[in-house]
Design an enzyme around this catalytic site. Structure first.
Site, PDB file in Angstrom:
ATOM      1  CD  GLN A 129       3.686   5.684   2.829  1.00 57.49           C
ATOM      2  OE1 GLN A 129       2.696   5.133   2.342  1.00 57.49           O
ATOM      3  NE2 GLN A 129       4.656   4.997   3.417  1.00 57.49           N
ATOM      4  N   GLY A 162       0.835  -1.198   0.000  1.00 54.69           N
ATOM      5  CA  GLY A 162       0.000   0.000   0.000  1.00 54.69           C
ATOM      6  C   GLY A 162       0.866   1.242   0.000  1.00 54.69           C
ATOM      7  CG  HIS A 166      -0.306   1.190   7.510  1.00 57.32           C
ATOM      8  ND1 HIS A 166       0.702   0.692   8.319  1.00 57.32           N
ATOM      9  CD2 HIS A 166       0.323   1.978   6.593  1.00 57.32           C
ATOM     10  CE1 HIS A 166       1.868   1.174   7.911  1.00 57.32           C
ATOM     11  NE2 HIS A 166       1.670   1.956   6.859  1.00 57.32           N
ATOM     12  CD  GLU A 167      -1.290   2.561   3.052  1.00 58.55           C
ATOM     13  OE1 GLU A 167      -0.804   3.705   3.177  1.00 58.55           O
ATOM     14  OE2 GLU A 167      -0.594   1.532   2.975  1.00 58.55           O
ATOM     15  CB  CYS A 211       5.556   2.106   7.638  1.00 58.16           C
ATOM     16  SG  CYS A 211       5.044   3.631   6.815  1.00 58.16           S
ATOM     17  CG  LEU A 212       6.858   0.964   1.568  1.00 61.12           C
ATOM     18  CD1 LEU A 212       6.166   1.260   0.245  1.00 61.12           C
ATOM     19  CD2 LEU A 212       8.001  -0.032   1.366  1.00 61.12           C
ATOM     20  CG  HIS A 267       0.619   6.738   5.915  1.00 62.64           C
ATOM     21  ND1 HIS A 267       1.792   7.204   6.466  1.00 62.64           N
ATOM     22  CD2 HIS A 267       0.831   5.424   5.641  1.00 62.64           C
ATOM     23  CE1 HIS A 267       2.675   6.199   6.526  1.00 62.64           C
ATOM     24  NE2 HIS A 267       2.116   5.104   6.032  1.00 62.64           N
TER      25      HIS A 267
HETATM   26  O1  GNR Z   1       4.080  -2.578   2.437  1.00 64.36           O
HETATM   27  C1  GNR Z   1       3.466  -2.429   3.492  1.00 64.36           C
HETATM   28  N1  GNR Z   1       3.134  -3.518   4.229  1.00 64.36           N
HETATM   29  C2  GNR Z   1       2.273  -3.489   5.295  1.00 64.36           C
HETATM   30  C3  GNR Z   1       2.223  -4.608   6.108  1.00 64.36           C
HETATM   31  C4  GNR Z   1       1.362  -4.641   7.191  1.00 64.36           C
HETATM   32  C5  GNR Z   1       0.548  -3.559   7.451  1.00 64.36           C
HETATM   33  C6  GNR Z   1       0.600  -2.426   6.656  1.00 64.36           C
HETATM   34  C7  GNR Z   1       1.462  -2.397   5.574  1.00 64.36           C
HETATM   35  S1  GNR Z   1       1.489  -0.998   4.553  1.00 64.36           S
HETATM   36  C8  GNR Z   1       3.125  -1.071   3.984  1.00 64.36           C
HETATM   37  C9  GNR Z   1       3.378   0.004   2.942  1.00 64.36           C
HETATM   38  C10 GNR Z   1       3.194   1.367   3.560  1.00 64.36           C
HETATM   39  O2  GNR Z   1       4.004   1.896   4.267  1.00 64.36           O
HETATM   40  N2  GNR Z   1       2.039   1.958   3.355  1.00 64.36           N
HETATM   41  O3  GNR Z   1       1.776   3.133   3.923  1.00 64.36           O
HETATM   42 NI    NI Z   2       2.981   3.161   5.741  1.00 62.57          NI
END
Ligand code: GNR
Ligand code: NI
Length: 171
Positions: free
Chosen positions: A51, A46, A136-137, A94-95, A140
């Site tokens: 980001q 995601g 999670h998104e 998270c990236l 952000h």
């Molecule tokens: O690649 C991603 N893997 C992930 C794994 C578990 C819960 C959330 C994520 S999102 C993350 C990519 C990212 O940072 N998205 O904002």
């Molecule tokens: Ni993230």
């Protein structure tokens, strides 16, 4: 089209509240394409527009496994309109916080309302990894990171580590 750079903790832009998209025009479509390219290259499941430094309420997602065909999904102005009482714990990464993984507890199920690229409204009942990833998104878009759901001790430790790394890189 080229992948964009992903901004990393402690970049302050990660704390911005992203603005709703009022018109899905060519610039949004280009942003979405660049986000997919960036997300697939990373690789990640995601990505939120902030980001790549764009404080807009745009999310890309692809939950397909490596051996499966690509399954790109776009969520514009996503809103969590319902959360379950039941929770689920899942390991997140998270990236923007590379190579740090920790278990996070969140509502197990959420209902999300969003627009597609044609501006049509949809609702999805999300469970499992879809639920975790969308929460999670959406975090952000509100300037919230998954480490904010950990204990203060764990969060401060991660923030300190990334602050040190950024300082070293600047020398
Ligand atoms: O690649 C991603 N893997 C992930 C794994 C578990 C819960 C959330 C994520 S999102 C993350 C990519 C990212 O940072 N998205 O904002
Ligand atoms: Ni993230």
């Amino acid at each position: 089209m080229a992948p964009r750079d992903i901004i990393i903790l402690p970049d302050k832009r990660l704390r911005l509240i992203s603005k709703p998209v009022d018109k899905i025009d060519g610039s949004i479509k280009t942003l979405v394409e660049e986000m997919f390219e960036t997300m697939y290259a990373a690789p990640g499941i995601g990505l939120a527009a902030i980001q790549v430094g764009e404080p807009k309420r745009v999310v890309t997602l692809d939950l397909a496994k490596k051996e499966e065909p690509k399954a790109p999904q776009v969520f514009i102005n996503p809103e969590i309109v319902w959360r379950s009482e039941e929770v689920r714990v899942h390991e997140e990464g998270c990236l923007s916080i590379p190579e740090f993984y920790e278990e996070v507890e969140r509502p197990a199920q959420v209902k999300i309302r969003y627009l597609d690229l044609d501006g049509e409204t949809h609702e999805v009942d999300a469970t499992g990894i879809l639920s975790t990833a969308l929460q999670h998104e959406v975090d952000h878009l509100n300037g919230v990171l998954f480490i904010d759901h950990l204990s203060k001790l764990k969060r401060d430790r991660v923030i300190k580590k990334f602050a040190k790394a950024a300082k070293r890189a600047a020398e």
